[in-house]
Design a protein around this motif. Structure first.
Motif, PDB file in Angstrom:
ATOM      1  N   PRO A 168       0.832  -1.203   0.000  1.00  0.00           N
ATOM      2  CA  PRO A 168       0.000   0.000   0.000  1.00  0.00           C
ATOM      3  C   PRO A 168       0.866   1.252   0.000  1.00  0.00           C
ATOM      4  O   PRO A 168       1.972   1.263   0.531  1.00  0.00           O
ATOM      5  CB  PRO A 168      -0.799  -0.124   1.300  1.00  0.00           C
ATOM      6  N   THR A 169       0.326   2.299  -0.590  1.00  0.00           N
ATOM      7  CA  THR A 169       1.067   3.557  -0.642  1.00  0.00           C
ATOM      8  C   THR A 169       0.963   4.263   0.703  1.00  0.00           C
ATOM      9  O   THR A 169       0.155   3.896   1.560  1.00  0.00           O
ATOM     10  CB  THR A 169       0.507   4.472  -1.745  1.00  0.00           C
ATOM     11  N   ASP A 170       1.758   5.314   0.866  1.00  0.00           N
ATOM     12  CA  ASP A 170       1.731   6.086   2.113  1.00  0.00           C
ATOM     13  C   ASP A 170       0.366   6.718   2.339  1.00  0.00           C
ATOM     14  O   ASP A 170      -0.155   6.749   3.456  1.00  0.00           O
ATOM     15  CB  ASP A 170       2.810   7.171   2.083  1.00  0.00           C
ATOM     16  N   VAL A 171      -0.216   7.204   1.259  1.00  0.00           N
ATOM     17  CA  VAL A 171      -1.526   7.861   1.376  1.00  0.00           C
ATOM     18  C   VAL A 171      -2.576   6.846   1.814  1.00  0.00           C
ATOM     19  O   VAL A 171      -3.401   7.128   2.692  1.00  0.00           O
ATOM     20  CB  VAL A 171      -1.909   8.532   0.040  1.00  0.00           C
ATOM     21  N   GLU A 172      -2.549   5.663   1.240  1.00  0.00           N
ATOM     22  CA  GLU A 172      -3.517   4.627   1.632  1.00  0.00           C
ATOM     23  C   GLU A 172      -3.349   4.241   3.098  1.00  0.00           C
ATOM     24  O   GLU A 172      -4.335   4.050   3.809  1.00  0.00           O
ATOM     25  CB  GLU A 172      -3.365   3.392   0.736  1.00  0.00           C
ATOM     26  N   LEU A 173      -2.117   4.142   3.557  1.00  0.00           N
ATOM     27  CA  LEU A 173      -1.879   3.817   4.968  1.00  0.00           C
ATOM     28  C   LEU A 173      -2.384   4.930   5.879  1.00  0.00           C
ATOM     29  O   LEU A 173      -3.000   4.665   6.922  1.00  0.00           O
ATOM     30  CB  LEU A 173      -0.394   3.558   5.213  1.00  0.00           C
ATOM     31  N   ILE A 198      -4.768   7.081   5.240  1.00  0.00           N
ATOM     32  CA  ILE A 198      -6.236   7.070   5.213  1.00  0.00           C
ATOM     33  C   ILE A 198      -6.767   5.979   6.124  1.00  0.00           C
ATOM     34  O   ILE A 198      -7.720   6.192   6.891  1.00  0.00           O
ATOM     35  CB  ILE A 198      -6.744   6.881   3.762  1.00  0.00           C
ATOM     36  N   GLU A 199      -6.131   4.819   6.083  1.00  0.00           N
ATOM     37  CA  GLU A 199      -6.571   3.717   6.941  1.00  0.00           C
ATOM     38  C   GLU A 199      -6.390   4.061   8.420  1.00  0.00           C
ATOM     39  O   GLU A 199      -7.261   3.801   9.251  1.00  0.00           O
ATOM     40  CB  GLU A 199      -5.793   2.449   6.585  1.00  0.00           C
ATOM     41  N   SER A 222     -13.147   7.204   2.682  1.00  0.00           N
ATOM     42  CA  SER A 222     -11.785   6.811   2.333  1.00  0.00           C
ATOM     43  C   SER A 222     -11.288   7.508   1.091  1.00  0.00           C
ATOM     44  O   SER A 222     -10.122   7.474   0.780  1.00  0.00           O
ATOM     45  CB  SER A 222     -11.702   5.294   2.167  1.00  0.00           C
ATOM     46  N   THR A 223     -12.202   8.178   0.384  1.00  0.00           N
ATOM     47  CA  THR A 223     -11.761   8.895  -0.805  1.00  0.00           C
ATOM     48  C   THR A 223     -11.377  10.329  -0.488  1.00  0.00           C
ATOM     49  O   THR A 223     -10.711  10.984  -1.250  1.00  0.00           O
ATOM     50  CB  THR A 223     -12.860   8.898  -1.892  1.00  0.00           C
ATOM     51  N   VAL A 276      -9.165  12.784   1.199  1.00  0.00           N
ATOM     52  CA  VAL A 276      -7.818  12.760   1.735  1.00  0.00           C
ATOM     53  C   VAL A 276      -7.586  13.913   2.719  1.00  0.00           C
ATOM     54  O   VAL A 276      -6.657  13.895   3.480  1.00  0.00           O
ATOM     55  CB  VAL A 276      -6.781  12.813   0.578  1.00  0.00           C
TER      56      VAL A 276
END
Length: 148
Positions: free
Chosen positions: A116-121, A123-124, A140-141, A143
């Protein structure tokens, strides 16, 4: 401690290396015998019948002095031929097949899941923190963060 040593030995690399050293030593003895018994006499014939072989003496005089100062080129050529034969056999019998096996293993491997990318992490993490606080869960969309 002994279990770790046993695992190290049974991993395969050490056993394979030991077998390769033993076989290499035995093969080197065969090649050395071949070059000393067959190749070196053939090279020495180029030196002429009255000499000891292919080479020259730095000082002449007594036979003892001539023998001590004799530079034997046939021994050097013999060692080079010996090295080339052993290196060729090691390459074609050991190195090349192992490379082929490694290439086949790599072809059979499938790529693992994408990281997973940094942004996805982030967001999680944001969503988990919002859920723990009992607040409104952010989309989750989005940011930019939770809506206030």
């Amino acid at each position: 401690m002994l279990k770790g040593f046993k695992d190290f030995l049974m991993r395969g690399n050490v056993v394979d290396l030991a077998v390769a050293v033993v076989i290499g030593t035995a093969f080197t003895a065969i090649v050395t015998a071949f070059t000393t018994s067959i190749i070196k006499p053939l090279i020495n014939t180029m030196g002429g019948a009255e000499t000891k072989g292919l080479g020259f003496s730095l000082r002449t005089g007594t036979p003892e002095l001539t023998e001590k100062t004799f530079i034997d080129l046939s021994t050097l050529i013999n060692a080079v031929i010996n090295f080339v034969i052993v290196a060729a056999v090691v390459y074609f019998v050991l190195v090349l097949p192992i490379k082929k096996i490694q290439e086949r293993r790599k072809k059979g491997e499938e790529p693992g899941p994408a990281e997973p990318t940094d942004v996805e992490l982030l967001i999680e993490i944001r969503d988990l923190l919002a859920a723990q606080q009992g607040g409104q869960r952010a989309s989750s969309t989005d940011v930019r963060g939770p809506k206030v």
